[in-house]
Design a protein around this motif. Sequence first.
Motif, PDB file in Angstrom:
ATOM      1  N   UNK A  67     -11.897  -8.327 -15.058  1.00 41.46           N
ATOM      2  CA  UNK A  67     -11.868  -6.918 -15.487  1.00 41.46           C
ATOM      3  C   UNK A  67     -10.457  -6.480 -15.867  1.00 41.46           C
ATOM      4  N   UNK A  68      -9.489  -6.837 -15.011  1.00 39.24           N
ATOM      5  CA  UNK A  68      -8.095  -6.475 -15.308  1.00 39.24           C
ATOM      6  C   UNK A  68      -7.612  -7.167 -16.571  1.00 39.24           C
ATOM      7  N   UNK A  69      -7.978  -8.430 -16.731  1.00 37.89           N
ATOM      8  CA  UNK A  69      -7.565  -9.182 -17.919  1.00 37.89           C
ATOM      9  C   UNK A  69      -8.158  -8.614 -19.192  1.00 37.89           C
ATOM     10  N   UNK A  70      -9.420  -8.208 -19.153  1.00 35.62           N
ATOM     11  CA  UNK A  70     -10.060  -7.626 -20.332  1.00 35.62           C
ATOM     12  C   UNK A  70      -9.371  -6.321 -20.727  1.00 35.62           C
ATOM     13  N   UNK A  71      -9.072  -5.491 -19.756  1.00 34.29           N
ATOM     14  CA  UNK A  71      -8.414  -4.212 -20.045  1.00 34.29           C
ATOM     15  C   UNK A  71      -7.004  -4.422 -20.586  1.00 34.29           C
ATOM     16  N   UNK A  72      -6.245  -5.279 -19.927  1.00 34.01           N
ATOM     17  CA  UNK A  72      -4.868  -5.520 -20.357  1.00 34.01           C
ATOM     18  C   UNK A  72      -4.825  -6.233 -21.697  1.00 34.01           C
ATOM     19  N   UNK A  73      -5.643  -7.271 -21.842  1.00 27.70           N
ATOM     20  CA  UNK A  73      -5.680  -8.011 -23.108  1.00 27.70           C
ATOM     21  C   UNK A  73      -6.153  -7.147 -24.264  1.00 27.70           C
ATOM     22  N   UNK A  74      -7.156  -6.313 -24.008  1.00 29.48           N
ATOM     23  CA  UNK A  74      -7.639  -5.410 -25.064  1.00 29.48           C
ATOM     24  C   UNK A  74      -6.576  -4.424 -25.492  1.00 29.48           C
ATOM     25  N   UNK A  75      -5.838  -3.878 -24.526  1.00 31.15           N
ATOM     26  CA  UNK A  75      -4.758  -2.936 -24.856  1.00 31.15           C
ATOM     27  C   UNK A  75      -3.651  -3.633 -25.646  1.00 31.15           C
ATOM     28  N   UNK A  76      -3.297  -4.834 -25.226  1.00 31.07           N
ATOM     29  CA  UNK A  76      -2.256  -5.575 -25.942  1.00 31.07           C
ATOM     30  C   UNK A  76      -2.721  -5.960 -27.343  1.00 31.07           C
ATOM     31  N   UNK A  77      -3.985  -6.358 -27.477  1.00 29.27           N
ATOM     32  CA  UNK A  77      -4.533  -6.689 -28.792  1.00 29.27           C
ATOM     33  C   UNK A  77      -4.592  -5.484 -29.713  1.00 29.27           C
ATOM     34  N   UNK A  78      -4.955  -4.337 -29.158  1.00 32.40           N
ATOM     35  CA  UNK A  78      -4.970  -3.097 -29.929  1.00 32.40           C
ATOM     36  C   UNK A  78      -3.571  -2.766 -30.426  1.00 32.40           C
ATOM     37  N   UNK A  79      -2.608  -2.874 -29.540  1.00 34.70           N
ATOM     38  CA  UNK A  79      -1.225  -2.615 -29.917  1.00 34.70           C
ATOM     39  C   UNK A  79      -0.766  -3.588 -31.010  1.00 34.70           C
ATOM     40  N   UNK A  80      -1.123  -4.868 -30.841  1.00 29.89           N
ATOM     41  CA  UNK A  80      -0.774  -5.860 -31.864  1.00 29.89           C
ATOM     42  C   UNK A  80      -1.426  -5.555 -33.198  1.00 29.89           C
ATOM     43  N   UNK A  85      -7.494 -10.004 -28.139  1.00 23.93           N
ATOM     44  CA  UNK A  85      -6.753  -9.696 -26.916  1.00 23.93           C
ATOM     45  C   UNK A  85      -7.663  -9.584 -25.708  1.00 23.93           C
ATOM     46  N   UNK A  86      -8.811  -8.951 -25.889  1.00 22.98           N
ATOM     47  CA  UNK A  86      -9.769  -8.820 -24.793  1.00 22.98           C
ATOM     48  C   UNK A  86     -10.279 -10.187 -24.359  1.00 22.98           C
ATOM     49  N   UNK A  87     -10.641 -11.013 -25.326  1.00 20.79           N
ATOM     50  CA  UNK A  87     -11.160 -12.347 -24.997  1.00 20.79           C
ATOM     51  C   UNK A  87     -10.106 -13.205 -24.303  1.00 20.79           C
ATOM     52  N   UNK A  88      -8.908 -13.233 -24.845  1.00 21.25           N
ATOM     53  CA  UNK A  88      -7.851 -14.048 -24.239  1.00 21.25           C
ATOM     54  C   UNK A  88      -7.429 -13.506 -22.874  1.00 21.25           C
ATOM     55  N   UNK A  89      -7.321 -12.190 -22.759  1.00 18.99           N
ATOM     56  CA  UNK A  89      -6.962 -11.589 -21.474  1.00 18.99           C
ATOM     57  C   UNK A  89      -7.985 -11.900 -20.398  1.00 18.99           C
ATOM     58  N   UNK A  90      -9.263 -11.821 -20.747  1.00 22.58           N
ATOM     59  CA  UNK A  90     -10.328 -12.144 -19.796  1.00 22.58           C
ATOM     60  C   UNK A  90     -10.256 -13.611 -19.394  1.00 22.58           C
ATOM     61  N   UNK A  91     -10.081 -14.473 -20.367  1.00 27.15           N
ATOM     62  CA  UNK A  91     -10.061 -15.906 -20.099  1.00 27.15           C
ATOM     63  C   UNK A  91      -8.882 -16.292 -19.196  1.00 27.15           C
ATOM     64  N   UNK A  92      -7.691 -15.852 -19.574  1.00 28.22           N
ATOM     65  CA  UNK A  92      -6.506 -16.210 -18.792  1.00 28.22           C
ATOM     66  C   UNK A  92      -6.563 -15.625 -17.376  1.00 28.22           C
ATOM     67  N   UNK A  93      -6.986 -14.393 -17.267  1.00 23.82           N
ATOM     68  CA  UNK A  93      -7.058 -13.762 -15.946  1.00 23.82           C
ATOM     69  C   UNK A  93      -8.116 -14.406 -15.067  1.00 23.82           C
ATOM     70  N   UNK A  94      -9.213 -14.831 -15.664  1.00 22.22           N
ATOM     71  CA  UNK A  94     -10.255 -15.508 -14.908  1.00 22.22           C
ATOM     72  C   UNK A  94      -9.747 -16.840 -14.362  1.00 22.22           C
ATOM     73  N   UNK A  95      -8.974 -17.540 -15.174  1.00 23.22           N
ATOM     74  CA  UNK A  95      -8.405 -18.811 -14.711  1.00 23.22           C
ATOM     75  C   UNK A  95      -7.506 -18.601 -13.499  1.00 23.22           C
TER      76      UNK A  95
END
Length: 167
Positions: free
Chosen positions: A61-74, A100-110
């Motif tokens: 959940x944290x990774x999806x939120x953070x990755x999505x925000x970073x992807x949006x900014x990018x 960003x959401x996909x990568x954030x979720x994946x990395x955080x899950x790992x």
Amino acid sequence: MKERYFFFARDFESAKHIIEDLKSFGVAEEDLHVIANDGVVLEPLPEPDITHRSDVIDAAKRGAATGGAMGLLGGIVAVTVPPVGLTLGGGAILAGTALGTALGTWFSTLVGVSVPNQDVEDYRHRIDRGELMIIVDCEPDQYSQLTGMLESRHADTLLKKGNLDAA
């Protein structure tokens, strides 16, 4: 939606009797999980899965939120750069957010798989001294009947309402 409750049994035999009573009460086996210290063999008790033992759900959940925000900014940056922004348009914002959401979720899950569940860690001292944590997923309207049954048959159990990300 089911809520998750957890409580403690003083030893293996108590946990076994509690699980039998919970099953006879109508709780399905997939809604029961037992966590114990490494020295306890849980067979035939229902063992916890990765979502109970680790922080994988909260990390995702944290990774999806953070990755999505970073992807949006990018994506916004890609649109505002003059030579690139003309050709990419709004698609860059959507693609950046999705990636960003996909990568954030994946990395955080790992990472979350290797981090112990905080709800379990809060009671690690009880588990380490030999008590067994029994996790029950049930509907909120069953809770009072379930606790009444447990208190009448197993007065020595400590019941807690948990938030181990109910199923």
